[in-house]
Design an enzyme around this catalytic site. Structure first.
Site, PDB file in Angstrom:
ATOM      1  N   LYS A 237      22.817  74.799  52.333  1.00  0.00           N
ATOM      2  CA  LYS A 237      23.654  73.835  51.623  1.00  0.00           C
ATOM      3  C   LYS A 237      24.743  74.553  50.807  1.00  0.00           C
ATOM      4  O   LYS A 237      25.888  74.109  50.731  1.00  0.00           O
ATOM      5  CB  LYS A 237      22.780  72.981  50.690  1.00  0.00           C
ATOM      6  CG  LYS A 237      23.187  71.527  50.695  1.00  0.00           C
ATOM      7  CD  LYS A 237      22.093  70.677  50.121  1.00  0.00           C
ATOM      8  CE  LYS A 237      22.685  69.570  49.278  1.00  0.00           C
ATOM      9  NZ  LYS A 237      21.659  68.884  48.503  1.00  0.00           N
TER      10      LYS A 237
ATOM     11  N   ASP B 153      35.405  63.120  37.122  1.00  0.00           N
ATOM     12  CA  ASP B 153      34.325  64.046  36.723  1.00  0.00           C
ATOM     13  C   ASP B 153      34.858  65.451  36.425  1.00  0.00           C
ATOM     14  O   ASP B 153      34.421  66.106  35.483  1.00  0.00           O
ATOM     15  CB  ASP B 153      33.259  64.142  37.820  1.00  0.00           C
ATOM     16  CG  ASP B 153      32.336  62.932  37.842  1.00  0.00           C
ATOM     17  OD1 ASP B 153      32.204  62.275  36.798  1.00  0.00           O
ATOM     18  OD2 ASP B 153      31.752  62.655  38.899  1.00  0.00           O
TER      19      ASP B 153
ATOM     20  N   SER C 234      24.038  73.064  44.454  1.00  0.00           N
ATOM     21  CA  SER C 234      25.098  72.824  45.465  1.00  0.00           C
ATOM     22  C   SER C 234      25.195  71.353  45.831  1.00  0.00           C
ATOM     23  O   SER C 234      25.569  71.017  46.953  1.00  0.00           O
ATOM     24  CB  SER C 234      24.785  73.591  46.755  1.00  0.00           C
ATOM     25  OG  SER C 234      24.851  74.947  46.546  1.00  0.00           O
TER      26      SER C 234
ATOM     27  N   ALA D  48      27.530  66.986  42.197  1.00  0.00           N
ATOM     28  CA  ALA D  48      28.238  67.426  40.985  1.00  0.00           C
ATOM     29  C   ALA D  48      28.792  68.837  41.183  1.00  0.00           C
ATOM     30  O   ALA D  48      29.911  69.145  40.751  1.00  0.00           O
ATOM     31  CB  ALA D  48      27.288  67.392  39.786  1.00  0.00           C
TER      32      ALA D  48
ATOM     33  N   LYS E 283      28.890  57.225  45.258  1.00  0.00           N
ATOM     34  CA  LYS E 283      30.170  57.905  45.031  1.00  0.00           C
ATOM     35  C   LYS E 283      30.932  58.229  46.320  1.00  0.00           C
ATOM     36  O   LYS E 283      32.154  58.303  46.310  1.00  0.00           O
ATOM     37  CB  LYS E 283      29.951  59.197  44.228  1.00  0.00           C
ATOM     38  CG  LYS E 283      29.702  58.951  42.754  1.00  0.00           C
ATOM     39  CD  LYS E 283      29.632  60.267  41.995  1.00  0.00           C
ATOM     40  CE  LYS E 283      29.476  60.033  40.507  1.00  0.00           C
ATOM     41  NZ  LYS E 283      29.519  61.267  39.738  1.00  0.00           N
TER      42      LYS E 283
ATOM     43  N   THR F 175      28.461  55.393  40.316  1.00  0.00           N
ATOM     44  CA  THR F 175      27.559  56.531  40.161  1.00  0.00           C
ATOM     45  C   THR F 175      26.574  56.568  41.321  1.00  0.00           C
ATOM     46  O   THR F 175      26.692  55.796  42.283  1.00  0.00           O
ATOM     47  CB  THR F 175      26.910  56.535  38.753  1.00  0.00           C
ATOM     48  OG1 THR F 175      26.205  57.763  38.600  1.00  0.00           O
ATOM     49  CG2 THR F 175      25.950  55.378  38.551  1.00  0.00           C
TER      50      THR F 175
HETATM   51  P1  NAP Z   1      22.301  66.309  43.790  1.00  0.00           P
HETATM   52  O1  NAP Z   1      23.485  65.966  44.618  1.00  0.00           O
HETATM   53  O2  NAP Z   1      20.977  65.736  44.127  1.00  0.00           O
HETATM   54  O3  NAP Z   1      22.170  67.934  43.782  1.00  0.00           O
HETATM   55  C1  NAP Z   1      21.132  68.576  43.102  1.00  0.00           C
HETATM   56  C2  NAP Z   1      21.200  70.096  43.319  1.00  0.00           C
HETATM   57  O4  NAP Z   1      20.169  70.676  42.536  1.00  0.00           O
HETATM   58  C3  NAP Z   1      20.976  70.519  44.761  1.00  0.00           C
HETATM   59  O5  NAP Z   1      21.747  71.673  45.029  1.00  0.00           O
HETATM   60  C4  NAP Z   1      19.490  70.863  44.794  1.00  0.00           C
HETATM   61  O6  NAP Z   1      19.142  71.905  45.677  1.00  0.00           O
HETATM   62  C5  NAP Z   1      19.263  71.381  43.395  1.00  0.00           C
HETATM   63  N1  NAP Z   1      17.885  71.107  42.976  1.00  0.00           N
HETATM   64  C6  NAP Z   1      17.279  69.905  42.871  1.00  0.00           C
HETATM   65  N2  NAP Z   1      16.019  70.042  42.448  1.00  0.00           N
HETATM   66  C7  NAP Z   1      15.815  71.368  42.299  1.00  0.00           C
HETATM   67  C8  NAP Z   1      14.697  72.146  41.898  1.00  0.00           C
HETATM   68  N3  NAP Z   1      13.519  71.585  41.569  1.00  0.00           N
HETATM   69  N4  NAP Z   1      14.825  73.499  41.847  1.00  0.00           N
HETATM   70  C9  NAP Z   1      15.997  74.077  42.170  1.00  0.00           C
HETATM   71  N5  NAP Z   1      17.092  73.399  42.572  1.00  0.00           N
HETATM   72  C10 NAP Z   1      16.998  72.054  42.622  1.00  0.00           C
HETATM   73  O7  NAP Z   1      22.535  65.913  42.261  1.00  0.00           O
HETATM   74  P2  NAP Z   1      23.935  65.836  41.464  1.00  0.00           P
HETATM   75  O8  NAP Z   1      24.508  64.480  41.588  1.00  0.00           O
HETATM   76  O9  NAP Z   1      24.776  66.987  41.872  1.00  0.00           O
HETATM   77  O10 NAP Z   1      23.435  65.975  39.948  1.00  0.00           O
HETATM   78  C11 NAP Z   1      22.904  67.199  39.505  1.00  0.00           C
HETATM   79  C12 NAP Z   1      22.673  67.185  38.005  1.00  0.00           C
HETATM   80  O11 NAP Z   1      23.902  67.024  37.317  1.00  0.00           O
HETATM   81  C13 NAP Z   1      21.762  66.044  37.529  1.00  0.00           C
HETATM   82  O12 NAP Z   1      20.957  66.556  36.487  1.00  0.00           O
HETATM   83  C14 NAP Z   1      22.739  65.044  36.984  1.00  0.00           C
HETATM   84  O13 NAP Z   1      22.156  64.235  35.980  1.00  0.00           O
HETATM   85  C15 NAP Z   1      23.803  65.954  36.398  1.00  0.00           C
HETATM   86  N6  NAP Z   1      25.132  65.311  36.291  1.00  0.00           N
HETATM   87  C16 NAP Z   1      25.687  65.207  35.053  1.00  0.00           C
HETATM   88  C17 NAP Z   1      26.929  64.624  34.922  1.00  0.00           C
HETATM   89  C18 NAP Z   1      27.561  64.501  33.553  1.00  0.00           C
HETATM   90  O14 NAP Z   1      28.519  63.757  33.396  1.00  0.00           O
HETATM   91  N7  NAP Z   1      27.066  65.209  32.577  1.00  0.00           N
HETATM   92  C19 NAP Z   1      27.632  64.171  36.052  1.00  0.00           C
HETATM   93  C20 NAP Z   1      27.028  64.315  37.311  1.00  0.00           C
HETATM   94  C21 NAP Z   1      25.768  64.887  37.418  1.00  0.00           C
HETATM   95  P3  NAP Z   1      19.084  71.703  47.273  1.00  0.00           P
HETATM   96  O15 NAP Z   1      20.512  71.746  47.722  1.00  0.00           O
HETATM   97  O16 NAP Z   1      18.304  72.901  47.723  1.00  0.00           O
HETATM   98  O17 NAP Z   1      18.402  70.407  47.507  1.00  0.00           O
END
Ligand code: NAP
Length: 293
Positions: free
Chosen positions: A160, A108, A133, A136, A72, A68
């Protein structure tokens, strides 16, 4: 899982940093316990600088592990082989160790789709909105395109989102993708998926959309967050009459798929349902007592 571990116990793990709140050990150890197997699953904190060292310990002592945040992508350089699912997503969340060789997979997408299937939603030709973006989103977007959606990606950083679109165009036959800033969203969408952390502490009182009018007419709203179990977005979507799914089913089914890869055969449906129920019950207790954060 047996009562006592010994030197013959088959070991599995999830590696990440931070890792102390991972639910993966609960899921996998429940499966081992229900099957009466001498296997155990641990959560191991592996800082980025120590990933290589951790891999050699895992390789010599474990049968498989999950990966995780933040490893990854970085894990790929240590693997002997990478399955198509992981190559397309550019990320690995499951590693199988066999005869000293490490093979990487990504489960995933399977987890996400399974959650969608449980809701009985048909997406062919429908408009889907994906918020975010990040890592995930890359997986989710490909799965939505595979389902035949017309995809809109809304992200605060348009650069992005545009980079993601360019990668998706290379990897997907379905090239119906547009990019938009979240503040410019106006149309109605059949399906809305939140892949941002907005809705999770410390942003648990915030919505990832600027206007709840967007929810009107949506058949399905899927939030990848599972803590809180019902985010503000899902509460609003529920009130607007949409079907809602939280991120627990994605987490759960990616774990089931990992188990099946390690075992080389499917798990029985009644076992999958039983452990899902156990997890949901413990989840309710945990979230009610507010111990989990
Ligand atoms: P990540 O790579 O950090 O990407 C986060 C995304 O959200 C980016 O596009 C970012 O925008 C945007 N973002 C972050 N903070 C924001 C804010 N305050 N306002 C608006 N946009 C915002 O994270 P990730 O790994 O993809 O994970 C994202 C979410 O999915 C997390 O909540 C994680 O816990 C969840 N998740 C769940 C599972 C599951 O199995 N259920 C699996 C994976 C992830 P920018 O591009 O502009 O920075």
């Amino acid at each position: 899982m047996k009562d006592f571990l010994n030197s013959k116990t088959e070991l599995y793990a999830v590696i990440g940093d931070p890792i102390s709140h991972s639910l993966s050990p609960d899921i996998h150890n429940r499966i081992f316990r229900e099957l009466g197997e001498d296997k155990a699953y641990l959560a191991l904190r592996v800082p980025t600088a120590e990933l290589g060292e951790a891999i050699s310990v895992l390789k010599n002592n474990f049968k498989g592990f999950n990966v995780t945040i933040p490893h990854k992508e970085a894990i790929i350089q240590y693997l002997d082989e990478v399955d198509d699912s992981a190559r397309i997503y550019g990320a690995v969340n499951t590693v199988k160790i066999e005869d000293g060789r490490l093979k990487g997979y990504n489960t995933d997408g399977y987890g996400f789709v399974k959650g969608m299937e449980l809701a009985g939603v048909e997406l062919e030709g429908k408009k889907a909105l994906m918020l975010g973006s990040g890592g995930a989103a890359r997986v989710i977007a490909l799965e939505l395109l595979n389902k035949g959606c017309r995809l809109t990606i809304a992200n605060r950083s348009l650069e992005k989102a545009s980079k993601l679109k360019a990668d998706l165009i290379v990897n997907s036959k379905n090239k119906s993708i547009e990019v938009i800033h979240p503040l410019q969203l106006q149309e109605n969408y059949y399906c809305i998926v939140n892949t941002t952390p907005v809705g999770m502490a410390p942003l648990d009182q915030e919505l990832p959309i600027a206007d709840t009018k967007l929810l009107k007419g949506a058949r399905l709203v899927y939030d990848l967050i599972y803590n809180p179990y019902k985010t503000l977005l899902l509460q609003e979507a529920d009130a607007a009459g949409c079907s809602i799914i939280n991120g627990f089913s994605m987490l759960y089914y990616q774990a089931i798929r990992a188990q099946e890869l390690w075992r080389r055969h499917p798990l029985a449906d009644d076992l999958i349902d039983l452990v899902f129920q156990q997890m949901e019950n413990s989840f309710n207790r945990i979230t009610e007592s507010k111990e989990y954060c």
